[in-house]
Scaffold this motif. Structure first.
Motif, PDB file in Angstrom:
ATOM      1  N   MET A   1     -50.454 -26.050 174.759  1.00  0.00           N
ATOM      2  CA  MET A   1     -49.847 -27.130 174.026  1.00  0.00           C
ATOM      3  C   MET A   1     -50.427 -28.437 174.539  1.00  0.00           C
ATOM      4  SD  MET A   1     -45.882 -28.180 173.437  1.00  0.00           S
ATOM      5  CE  MET A   1     -45.616 -26.715 172.502  1.00  0.00           C
ATOM      6  N   ILE A   2     -50.748 -29.325 173.610  1.00  0.00           N
ATOM      7  CA  ILE A   2     -51.302 -30.629 173.935  1.00  0.00           C
ATOM      8  C   ILE A   2     -50.279 -31.688 173.556  1.00  0.00           C
ATOM      9  CG2 ILE A   2     -53.130 -32.280 173.405  1.00  0.00           C
ATOM     10  CD1 ILE A   2     -54.919 -29.899 172.745  1.00  0.00           C
ATOM     11  N   VAL A   3     -49.956 -32.577 174.508  1.00  0.00           N
ATOM     12  CA  VAL A   3     -49.056 -33.698 174.232  1.00  0.00           C
ATOM     13  C   VAL A   3     -49.924 -34.843 173.735  1.00  0.00           C
ATOM     14  CG1 VAL A   3     -47.404 -35.329 175.206  1.00  0.00           C
ATOM     15  CG2 VAL A   3     -47.399 -32.955 175.979  1.00  0.00           C
ATOM     16  N   VAL A   4     -49.596 -35.356 172.549  1.00  0.00           N
ATOM     17  CA  VAL A   4     -50.446 -36.372 171.916  1.00  0.00           C
ATOM     18  C   VAL A   4     -49.803 -37.747 171.949  1.00  0.00           C
ATOM     19  CG1 VAL A   4     -51.599 -34.699 170.426  1.00  0.00           C
ATOM     20  CG2 VAL A   4     -49.538 -35.841 169.606  1.00  0.00           C
ATOM     21  N   ASP A   5     -50.633 -38.765 171.778  1.00  0.00           N
ATOM     22  CA  ASP A   5     -50.160 -40.147 171.748  1.00  0.00           C
ATOM     23  C   ASP A   5     -49.706 -40.510 170.334  1.00  0.00           C
ATOM     24  OD1 ASP A   5     -52.484 -40.479 170.271  1.00  0.00           O
ATOM     25  OD2 ASP A   5     -53.463 -41.757 171.739  1.00  0.00           O
ATOM     26  N   ASP A   6     -49.336 -41.782 170.157  1.00  0.00           N
ATOM     27  CA  ASP A   6     -48.809 -42.248 168.873  1.00  0.00           C
ATOM     28  C   ASP A   6     -49.784 -42.021 167.721  1.00  0.00           C
ATOM     29  OD1 ASP A   6     -46.688 -43.089 170.394  1.00  0.00           O
ATOM     30  OD2 ASP A   6     -47.180 -45.210 170.278  1.00  0.00           O
ATOM     31  N   TYR A   7     -51.058 -42.308 167.947  1.00  0.00           N
ATOM     32  CA  TYR A   7     -52.037 -42.204 166.871  1.00  0.00           C
ATOM     33  C   TYR A   7     -52.233 -40.754 166.432  1.00  0.00           C
ATOM     34  CZ  TYR A   7     -52.860 -47.002 168.140  1.00  0.00           C
ATOM     35  OH  TYR A   7     -52.675 -48.322 168.406  1.00  0.00           O
ATOM     36  N   LEU A   8     -52.339 -39.857 167.398  1.00  0.00           N
ATOM     37  CA  LEU A   8     -52.508 -38.451 167.039  1.00  0.00           C
ATOM     38  C   LEU A   8     -51.217 -37.854 166.501  1.00  0.00           C
ATOM     39  CD1 LEU A   8     -54.877 -37.186 169.865  1.00  0.00           C
ATOM     40  CD2 LEU A   8     -55.401 -37.525 167.448  1.00  0.00           C
ATOM     41  N   ALA A   9     -50.069 -38.350 166.950  1.00  0.00           N
ATOM     42  CA  ALA A   9     -48.798 -37.876 166.396  1.00  0.00           C
ATOM     43  C   ALA A   9     -48.716 -38.229 164.915  1.00  0.00           C
ATOM     44  CB  ALA A   9     -47.619 -38.472 167.163  1.00  0.00           C
ATOM     45  N   LEU A  10     -49.103 -39.458 164.564  1.00  0.00           N
ATOM     46  CA  LEU A  10     -49.100 -39.880 163.166  1.00  0.00           C
ATOM     47  C   LEU A  10     -50.083 -39.031 162.353  1.00  0.00           C
ATOM     48  CD1 LEU A  10     -48.143 -41.789 160.945  1.00  0.00           C
ATOM     49  CD2 LEU A  10     -49.928 -43.385 161.658  1.00  0.00           C
ATOM     50  N   ALA A  11     -51.260 -38.801 162.903  1.00  0.00           N
ATOM     51  CA  ALA A  11     -52.250 -37.977 162.201  1.00  0.00           C
ATOM     52  C   ALA A  11     -51.727 -36.556 162.000  1.00  0.00           C
ATOM     53  CB  ALA A  11     -53.561 -37.949 162.989  1.00  0.00           C
ATOM     54  N   ALA A  12     -51.047 -36.004 162.999  1.00  0.00           N
ATOM     55  CA  ALA A  12     -50.499 -34.649 162.892  1.00  0.00           C
ATOM     56  C   ALA A  12     -49.430 -34.589 161.817  1.00  0.00           C
ATOM     57  CB  ALA A  12     -49.926 -34.198 164.232  1.00  0.00           C
ATOM     58  N   ILE A  13     -48.539 -35.565 161.810  1.00  0.00           N
ATOM     59  CA  ILE A  13     -47.467 -35.588 160.821  1.00  0.00           C
ATOM     60  C   ILE A  13     -48.040 -35.741 159.413  1.00  0.00           C
ATOM     61  CG2 ILE A  13     -45.479 -36.921 160.005  1.00  0.00           C
ATOM     62  CD1 ILE A  13     -44.925 -37.489 163.033  1.00  0.00           C
ATOM     63  N   ALA A  14     -49.111 -36.521 159.298  1.00  0.00           N
ATOM     64  CA  ALA A  14     -49.747 -36.737 158.001  1.00  0.00           C
ATOM     65  C   ALA A  14     -50.682 -35.590 157.619  1.00  0.00           C
ATOM     66  CB  ALA A  14     -50.521 -38.054 158.017  1.00  0.00           C
ATOM     67  N   GLY A  15     -50.842 -34.607 158.519  1.00  0.00           N
ATOM     68  CA  GLY A  15     -51.724 -33.482 158.235  1.00  0.00           C
ATOM     69  C   GLY A  15     -53.186 -33.832 158.326  1.00  0.00           C
ATOM     70  N   GLN A  16     -53.527 -34.799 159.187  1.00  0.00           N
ATOM     71  CA  GLN A  16     -54.909 -35.266 159.286  1.00  0.00           C
ATOM     72  C   GLN A  16     -55.407 -35.271 160.732  1.00  0.00           C
ATOM     73  OE1 GLN A  16     -54.597 -39.106 157.450  1.00  0.00           O
ATOM     74  NE2 GLN A  16     -54.557 -38.255 155.402  1.00  0.00           N
ATOM     75  N   LEU A  17     -55.107 -34.214 161.463  1.00  0.00           N
ATOM     76  CA  LEU A  17     -55.606 -34.111 162.839  1.00  0.00           C
ATOM     77  C   LEU A  17     -57.119 -33.961 162.840  1.00  0.00           C
ATOM     78  CD1 LEU A  17     -53.152 -31.767 164.766  1.00  0.00           C
ATOM     79  CD2 LEU A  17     -53.779 -34.098 165.364  1.00  0.00           C
ATOM     80  N   PRO A  18     -57.779 -34.477 163.874  1.00  0.00           N
ATOM     81  CA  PRO A  18     -59.223 -34.239 164.002  1.00  0.00           C
ATOM     82  C   PRO A  18     -59.491 -32.735 164.074  1.00  0.00           C
ATOM     83  CG  PRO A  18     -58.475 -35.888 165.593  1.00  0.00           C
ATOM     84  CD  PRO A  18     -57.254 -35.309 164.943  1.00  0.00           C
ATOM     85  N   PRO A  19     -60.621 -32.291 163.566  1.00  0.00           N
ATOM     86  CA  PRO A  19     -60.933 -30.863 163.548  1.00  0.00           C
ATOM     87  C   PRO A  19     -60.796 -30.178 164.913  1.00  0.00           C
ATOM     88  CG  PRO A  19     -62.542 -32.061 162.243  1.00  0.00           C
ATOM     89  CD  PRO A  19     -61.676 -33.092 162.915  1.00  0.00           C
ATOM     90  N   ALA A  20     -61.115 -30.874 165.992  1.00  0.00           N
ATOM     91  CA  ALA A  20     -61.034 -30.278 167.327  1.00  0.00           C
ATOM     92  C   ALA A  20     -59.602 -29.922 167.714  1.00  0.00           C
ATOM     93  CB  ALA A  20     -61.630 -31.231 168.361  1.00  0.00           C
ATOM     94  N   LEU A  21     -58.616 -30.584 167.103  1.00  0.00           N
ATOM     95  CA  LEU A  21     -57.211 -30.326 167.422  1.00  0.00           C
ATOM     96  C   LEU A  21     -56.474 -29.566 166.327  1.00  0.00           C
ATOM     97  CD1 LEU A  21     -56.179 -33.774 168.947  1.00  0.00           C
ATOM     98  CD2 LEU A  21     -56.781 -31.679 170.157  1.00  0.00           C
ATOM     99  N   ALA A  22     -57.146 -29.306 165.234  1.00  0.00           N
ATOM    100  CA  ALA A  22     -56.481 -28.707 164.075  1.00  0.00           C
ATOM    101  C   ALA A  22     -55.828 -27.366 164.378  1.00  0.00           C
ATOM    102  CB  ALA A  22     -57.473 -28.564 162.924  1.00  0.00           C
ATOM    103  N   GLU A  23     -56.398 -26.595 165.274  1.00  0.00           N
ATOM    104  CA  GLU A  23     -55.861 -25.272 165.589  1.00  0.00           C
ATOM    105  C   GLU A  23     -54.983 -25.277 166.840  1.00  0.00           C
ATOM    106  OE1 GLU A  23     -56.227 -22.708 163.466  1.00  0.00           O
ATOM    107  OE2 GLU A  23     -57.298 -24.143 162.209  1.00  0.00           O
ATOM    108  N   GLN A  24     -54.791 -26.436 167.450  1.00  0.00           N
ATOM    109  CA  GLN A  24     -54.015 -26.545 168.682  1.00  0.00           C
ATOM    110  C   GLN A  24     -52.533 -26.715 168.380  1.00  0.00           C
ATOM    111  OE1 GLN A  24     -55.259 -26.299 171.803  1.00  0.00           O
ATOM    112  NE2 GLN A  24     -57.279 -25.952 170.943  1.00  0.00           N
ATOM    113  N   SER A  25     -51.714 -26.283 169.298  1.00  0.00           N
ATOM    114  CA  SER A  25     -50.282 -26.547 169.237  1.00  0.00           C
ATOM    115  C   SER A  25     -50.067 -27.897 169.910  1.00  0.00           C
ATOM    116  CB  SER A  25     -49.532 -25.445 169.982  1.00  0.00           C
ATOM    117  OG  SER A  25     -48.155 -25.714 169.986  1.00  0.00           O
ATOM    118  N   ILE A  26     -49.467 -28.857 169.193  1.00  0.00           N
ATOM    119  CA  ILE A  26     -49.314 -30.192 169.756  1.00  0.00           C
ATOM    120  C   ILE A  26     -47.842 -30.556 169.894  1.00  0.00           C
ATOM    121  CG2 ILE A  26     -51.531 -30.992 168.861  1.00  0.00           C
ATOM    122  CD1 ILE A  26     -49.824 -32.562 166.767  1.00  0.00           C
TER     123      ILE A  26
END
Length: 76
Positions: A1-26
């Motif tokens: 599991m990766i703990v993400v910052d505000d920017y990546l949290a927003l991207a995750a919620i919007a379904g727009q994580l960078p490809p390197a994190l797309a398969e990770q549990s965040i």
């Protein structure tokens, strides 16, 4: 599991994580969710998160606020 910052949290919620994190549990913290919600809903704010939020359609903004306001326990 990766703990993400505000920017990546927003991207995750919007379904727009960078490809390197797309398969990770965040995850993120309640504090980050609170700051994220305040940043995107404050009309006085002019940061990057607010700018990205304003680019979304009204329906997507509403859906995003709903998810951020009551995030799934599995991501906190």
């Amino acid at each position: 599991m990766i703990v993400v910052d505000d920017y990546l949290a927003l991207a995750a919620i919007a379904g727009q994580l960078p490809p390197a994190l797309a398969e990770q549990s965040i995850a993120t913290t309640y504090g980050r969710i609170y700051r994220l919600l305040r940043a995107i809903t404050n009309s006085q704010t002019s940061g990057q998160l607010t700018a990205q939020f304003r680019l979304l359609s009204e329906g997507r903004r509403d859906a995003l606020i709903e998810v951020i306001a009551d995030p799934p326990p599995s991501v906190l």
